[in-house]
Design a protein around this motif. Structure first.
Motif, mmCIF file in Angstrom:
data_model
loop_
_atom_site.group_PDB
_atom_site.id
_atom_site.type_symbol
_atom_site.label_atom_id
_atom_site.label_comp_id
_atom_site.label_asym_id
_atom_site.label_seq_id
_atom_site.Cartn_x
_atom_site.Cartn_y
_atom_site.Cartn_z
ATOM 1 N N ALA A 122 -0.575 83.836 62.558
ATOM 2 C CA ALA A 122 -1.891 84.308 62.129
ATOM 3 C C ALA A 122 -1.788 84.822 60.694
ATOM 4 C CB ALA A 122 -2.392 85.409 63.054
ATOM 5 N N VAL A 123 -2.820 84.587 59.909
ATOM 6 C CA VAL A 123 -2.804 84.945 58.495
ATOM 7 C C VAL A 123 -4.058 85.727 58.134
ATOM 8 C CG1 VAL A 123 -2.876 84.034 56.135
ATOM 9 C CG2 VAL A 123 -1.389 82.959 57.832
ATOM 10 N N ASN A 124 -3.864 86.881 57.519
ATOM 11 C CA ASN A 124 -4.966 87.665 56.970
ATOM 12 C C ASN A 124 -5.117 87.305 55.493
ATOM 13 O OD1 ASN A 124 -6.716 89.738 56.013
ATOM 14 N ND2 ASN A 124 -4.955 91.062 55.638
ATOM 15 N N PRO A 125 -6.248 86.724 55.093
ATOM 16 C CA PRO A 125 -6.408 86.301 53.693
ATOM 17 C C PRO A 125 -6.751 87.417 52.730
ATOM 18 C CG PRO A 125 -8.380 85.804 54.915
ATOM 19 C CD PRO A 125 -7.394 86.354 55.923
ATOM 20 N N GLY A 126 -6.967 88.623 53.249
ATOM 21 C CA GLY A 126 -7.351 89.725 52.373
ATOM 22 C C GLY A 126 -8.797 89.626 51.933
ATOM 23 N N MET A 127 -9.135 90.327 50.866
ATOM 24 C CA MET A 127 -10.512 90.384 50.388
ATOM 25 C C MET A 127 -10.826 89.189 49.492
ATOM 26 S SD MET A 127 -13.242 92.364 50.557
ATOM 27 C CE MET A 127 -12.575 93.973 50.996
ATOM 28 N N ASN A 128 -11.751 88.355 49.941
ATOM 29 C CA ASN A 128 -12.143 87.175 49.177
ATOM 30 C C ASN A 128 -13.648 87.163 48.967
ATOM 31 O OD1 ASN A 128 -9.771 84.814 49.094
ATOM 32 N ND2 ASN A 128 -9.462 86.388 50.653
ATOM 33 N N ASP A 129 -14.073 86.561 47.867
ATOM 34 C CA ASP A 129 -15.485 86.480 47.532
ATOM 35 C C ASP A 129 -16.098 85.286 48.254
ATOM 36 O OD1 ASP A 129 -17.967 86.676 46.433
ATOM 37 O OD2 ASP A 129 -17.372 86.127 44.390
ATOM 38 N N THR A 130 -16.451 85.479 49.523
ATOM 39 C CA THR A 130 -16.999 84.401 50.334
ATOM 40 C C THR A 130 -18.387 84.770 50.853
ATOM 41 O OG1 THR A 130 -16.081 85.221 52.426
ATOM 42 C CG2 THR A 130 -14.672 83.792 51.081
#
Length: 313
Positions: free
Chosen positions: A226-234
């Motif tokens: 599992a991967v947490n992408p962090g804070m992204n502008d989506t």
């Protein structure tokens, strides 16, 4: 609850650090163009019509030299624009775009029948499609149950349906030396306590346990992380988080991290069944491999001392 606006702009990264180095942009170790991260001749299925999938994950796999990318998402029209961008990276890349609602078993089964007809061996599944539809302006007792559960319909049920179809196709060929690979996007909200993200956070916590269960169920033939992408502008970023003004990660960071995980299952085996954050330095994670595995770190666990032995003596 914390007043998010009073926090430092790098708080999301620094408050969740597990490695000394932390990144918001791609760095050399996870560069998908490096030979050690090559996925030449591999085929990958990705939920990617927008956001991180379209801007970070799919392009990273294209740069890593995959033979084919299958893009599955609800909005078939948007998939075509992603396909055009990927062709700019690699004109020889094979691309199959399929419109499907991943929360529909019927639609996903139909989509995978097309995938399997063209690509009998899909090496990597990236469960990236997801929604965030918590009614953040309402307390939990005020929220519409159908809206609340929509998060689980897509983020949990959809993830399971996609994974189930992938496994049915992969188990006949997967082996200890050629593992099938499932990377599932989660979130740091899964281990935080954010009432305004309640439904989303809970669904993402399920994704982590789902990953751990997958790894345990198929220990010899499957790599599940599992991967947490962090804070992204989506598009799914809640207004309250956007208003806080936190620094955003480059989507390429998530793409590069996932390529690094998928390129060499033996290298990333110590993370099987675990969750990591894209900002963490992968070389430092490798250096802490023994600690991570011996202490069973980076997993969801009940925080307690359990066992009858504590009452003896």
């Amino acid at each position: 609850m914390l007043d998010l606006a009073t926090l430092p702009k790098d708080w999301v990264v620094t408050s969740g650090q597990f490695t000394r180095k932390a990144y918001t942009k791609i760095y050399p170790a996870i560069n998908p163009t490096e030979p050690e991260n090559s996925l030449k001749d591999k085929t990958v299925v990705i939920g990617a019509s927008r956001g991180i999938g379209a801007k970070g994950i799919a392009p990273a796999f294209a740069k890593a030299g995959v033979k084919a990318i299958v893009l599955i998402a609800t909005n078939a029209a948007k998939l075509k624009s992603v396909e055009e961008e990927l062709k700019k990276i690699n004109p020889h890349l094979e691309i199959l775009t399929l419109g499907a609602d991943i929360s529909s078993a019927e639609q996903v089964t139909k989509a995978w029948s097309e995938v399997n007809a063209r690509y009998p061996k899909v090496h990597v599944l990236v469960n990236n499609a997801g929604v965030e539809c918590t009614q953040s302006d309402k307390m939990m007792h005020e929220q519409d149950p159908d809206i609340f559960m929509k998060n689980f319909e897509v983020n949990v049920k959809g993830t399971h349906i996609m994974t189930q179809q992938f496994l049915q196709a992969a188990l006949p060929w997967a082996s200890t030396t050629d593992k099938a690979r499932v990377i599932t996007l989660s979130s740091s909200s899964a281990w935080g306590v954010w009432p305004f993200l309640a439904a989303y956070a809970m669904s993402k916590a399920v994704n982590i346990m789902y990953t751990t269960t997958l790894a345990a169920a198929y220990p010899e033939t499957l790599l599940a992380i599992a991967v947490n992408p962090g804070m992204n502008d989506t598009e799914i970023l809640p207004d309250s988080l956007r208003a806080a003004g936190f620094n955003f990660n480059d989507p390429a960071l998530t793409g590069g991290t996932i390529v690094w995980l998928a390129a060499d299952p033996a290298r990333s085996q110590f993370l099987n069944g675990r969750v990591l954050t894209t900002e963490w330095d992968v070389e430092e994670l490798v250096a802490r491999k023994e600690e991570i595995t011996s202490k069973n770190l980076l997993t969801m666990q009940l925080k307690a001392i359990l066992g009858v032995e504590q009452f003896i003596g």
